[in-house]
Design an enzyme around this catalytic site. Structure first.
Site, PDB file in Angstrom:
ATOM      1  N   ARG A  37     -15.932 -12.421 -13.679  1.00 38.70           N
ATOM      2  CA  ARG A  37     -17.448 -13.172 -14.214  1.00 38.70           C
ATOM      3  C   ARG A  37     -18.447 -12.707 -13.217  1.00 38.70           C
ATOM      4  O   ARG A  37     -19.536 -12.674 -13.675  1.00 38.70           O
ATOM      5  CB  ARG A  37     -17.001 -14.748 -13.949  1.00 38.70           C
ATOM      6  CG  ARG A  37     -16.364 -15.272 -15.071  1.00 38.70           C
ATOM      7  CD  ARG A  37     -16.314 -16.831 -15.032  1.00 38.70           C
ATOM      8  NE  ARG A  37     -15.977 -17.359 -16.318  1.00 38.70           N
ATOM      9  CZ  ARG A  37     -15.442 -18.741 -16.198  1.00 38.70           C
ATOM     10  NH1 ARG A  37     -15.430 -19.424 -15.321  1.00 38.70           N
ATOM     11  NH2 ARG A  37     -15.336 -19.227 -17.252  1.00 38.70           N
ATOM     12  N   LYS A 202      -1.895 -26.518 -23.376  1.00 38.86           N
ATOM     13  CA  LYS A 202      -1.800 -27.761 -24.089  1.00 38.86           C
ATOM     14  C   LYS A 202      -2.241 -27.609 -25.495  1.00 38.86           C
ATOM     15  O   LYS A 202      -3.154 -27.052 -25.805  1.00 38.86           O
ATOM     16  CB  LYS A 202      -2.723 -28.741 -23.341  1.00 38.86           C
ATOM     17  CG  LYS A 202      -2.240 -29.335 -22.103  1.00 38.86           C
ATOM     18  CD  LYS A 202      -3.049 -29.905 -21.251  1.00 38.86           C
ATOM     19  CE  LYS A 202      -3.348 -31.199 -21.430  1.00 38.86           C
ATOM     20  NZ  LYS A 202      -4.718 -31.731 -20.627  1.00 38.86           N
ATOM     21  N   GLY A 363     -11.455 -17.587 -19.661  1.00 37.28           N
ATOM     22  CA  GLY A 363     -11.382 -17.524 -18.318  1.00 37.28           C
ATOM     23  C   GLY A 363      -9.917 -16.925 -17.808  1.00 37.28           C
ATOM     24  O   GLY A 363      -9.534 -16.109 -17.240  1.00 37.28           O
ATOM     25  N   GLY A 387     -13.486 -22.445 -22.950  1.00 42.10           N
ATOM     26  CA  GLY A 387     -13.838 -23.464 -23.555  1.00 42.10           C
ATOM     27  C   GLY A 387     -14.969 -23.270 -24.515  1.00 42.10           C
ATOM     28  O   GLY A 387     -15.155 -23.627 -25.626  1.00 42.10           O
TER      29      GLY A 387
HETATM   30  C1  3PG Z   1     -15.004 -22.781 -16.828  1.00 47.34           C
HETATM   31  O1  3PG Z   1     -14.290 -22.097 -16.011  1.00 47.34           O
HETATM   32  O2  3PG Z   1     -14.393 -23.221 -17.703  1.00 47.34           O
HETATM   33  C2  3PG Z   1     -16.424 -22.817 -16.937  1.00 47.34           C
HETATM   34  O3  3PG Z   1     -16.933 -22.183 -15.554  1.00 47.34           O
HETATM   35  C3  3PG Z   1     -16.862 -24.411 -17.008  1.00 47.34           C
HETATM   36  O4  3PG Z   1     -16.368 -24.982 -16.033  1.00 47.34           O
HETATM   37  P1  3PG Z   1     -16.029 -26.612 -16.273  1.00 47.34           P
HETATM   38  O5  3PG Z   1     -14.916 -26.482 -17.332  1.00 47.34           O
HETATM   39  O6  3PG Z   1     -15.746 -27.134 -14.846  1.00 47.34           O
HETATM   40  O7  3PG Z   1     -17.174 -27.224 -16.729  1.00 47.34           O
END
Ligand code: 3PG
Ligand code: MG
Length: 407
Positions: A37, A202, A363, A387
């Site tokens: 990132r 999950k 990620g 997400g």
């Molecule tokens: C992640 O790694 O999912 C993003 O940086 C967002 O972080 P968060 O899920 O804690 O909001």
């Protein structure tokens, strides 16, 4: 409406630009274990520096509880960014306090300053719009313009992601532009056959995306911890493997819907079952419908898809023209249970080599492919947002993109 881009901000020479990046990278014992990132944030920062702007970088790291916590400091990230940019990155030891204010005042054009973790202030993630707004005002006071480039966080309604963008001229950074372009290609005009490969632990995290993708794909491949809930839905015993009992009925519904729509759901036919959850655990390969036939009986834990399944999944990917993959196939952090994830990654890279389009979403999957020795260039795209990319594919409205003019 399309995203506003950096060009819309006009001449940036001598102006202060705040860049909201997502530099939320995995850190273990103080060391960054995957800097993907940070690397992905570099093109936008270079562009702004080349344009003569003074650049203030703001990000979150992890989920601290709204107060300063050294375990979540961005200091190591600032050091790594400096190495990647090949120039010093100043670091403010607070986010909007005196240290940050002083550092912003001292910042000259073509210099970079990173603020401390945005989530050290509870207002960043507050549900109260007034609190978020007040924090956004403090950030806005630092800058003449805002560039939103933290794709991994655009699905969050948070002060620096949505409120701040309304207070100053704001635009999407190059990373957000690229990510949205790739996801649009996947949603609007994916070349068929289109397969989606889902893994991770999950089912409940993937419900909405399975639901919205079923009518659009030809093949859905299921691996990772979530596969055991699918096996259970088919009536098989899964030993001590991960299982979401309350999802079994929902999964049965998906299996029926897939059949109705003519979507092939590919589940593993063999599983690597281990005696316990550990890197050096004893393990055996057994048929997926006879997990408890391993010598560990009902105590066995499935930690990876087996070799037949890995070959079948690779073949399903090879037979597609477009593939989106989110979530590891097994516990890739343990080398003994990484073969399934490696096989999928290799198949995706091969597809790309043959002119197909393979996207690694997320990620965790992105960190997995890099940990297994693949390069980002091996794929059509490696997304920085897990997400965020799933929610985009679900067709959800992402507040951080709406704030940039996206409709
Ligand atoms: C992640 O790694 O999912 C993003 O940086 C967002 O972080 P968060 O899920 O804690 O909001
Ligand atoms: Mg997350």
């Amino acid at each position: 409406m399309a995203l506003r881009t950096i060009t819309s901000l006009g001449d940036l020479r001598g102006r202060r630009v705040l860049v909201r990046a997502d530099l939320n990278v995995p850190i273990k014992d103080g060391a960054i274990t995957d800097d993907g990132r940070i690397r992905a944030s570099v093109p936008t920062l270079r562009r702004l520096l080349d344009d003569g702007a003074a650049v203030i970088v703001a990000s979150h790291l992890g989920r601290p509880d709204g107060s300063p916590d050294p375990a979540y400091s961005l200091a190591p990230v600032a050091r790594r960014l400096g190495e990647l940019l090949g120039r010093p990155v100043a670091f403010a030891t607070d986010t909007v306090g005196e240290a940050a204010q002083g550092a912003v005042r001292a910042l000259e054009p073509a210099q970079v300053l990173m603020l401390e973790n945005l989530r050290f202030d509870p207002r960043e993630t507050s549900k109260d719009a007034a609190a978020r707004g007040a924090f956004a005002e403090r950030l806005a006071a630092f800058a003449d313009a805002v560039v939103s480039d933290g794709f991994g966080v655009v699905h969050r309604e948070q002060a620096s992601v949505t409120d701040l963008e309304a207070l100053r001229p704001s635009a999407a950074g190059l990373l957000v532009e690229t990510e949205v372009g790739v996801l649009e290609r996947l949603t609007r005009s994916p070349e068929a056959p289109y397969a989606v490969v889902l893994g991770g632990s999950k089912v409940s995290d993937k419900l909405a995306v399975i639901d919205s993708l079923l009518p659009r794909v030809q093949t859905l491949v299921i691996g990772g911890g979530m596969l055991f809930t699918f096996l259970a839905a088919q009536g098989h015993a899964v030993g001590a493997s991960l299982l979401e009992e309350d999802m079994i009925d929902t999964v049965r519904g998906y299996l029926a819907k897939a059949e109705e729509l003519g979507v092939a759901i590919r589940l593993p036919t063999d599983i690597v079952v281990a005696a316990r959850f550990a890197a050096d655990a004893e393990h055996e390969v057994v048929p997926a419908d006879a997990i408890e036939s391993a010598s560990f009986g009902a105590a066995g834990i499935g930690l990876d898809i087996g070799p037949d399944s890995a070959a079948a999944f690779a073949a399903a990917i090879a037979g597609s023209r477009t593939v989106f993959w989110n979530g590891p196939m097994g516990v890739f952090e343990f080398p003994a249970f990484a073969a399934g994830t490696r096989a999928v990654a290799q198949a995706l890279a091969d597809l790309q080599g043959r002119g197909g389009f393979g996207v690694v979403g997320g990620g965790d999957s992105a960190a997995a492919v890099r940990a297994l020795g693949f390069e980002d260039d091996d794929f059509g795209h490696v997304s920085t947002g897990g997400g965020a990319s799933l929610e985009f594919l679900e067709g959800k409205r992402l507040p951080g993109l709406t704030a940039l003019g996206w409709e």
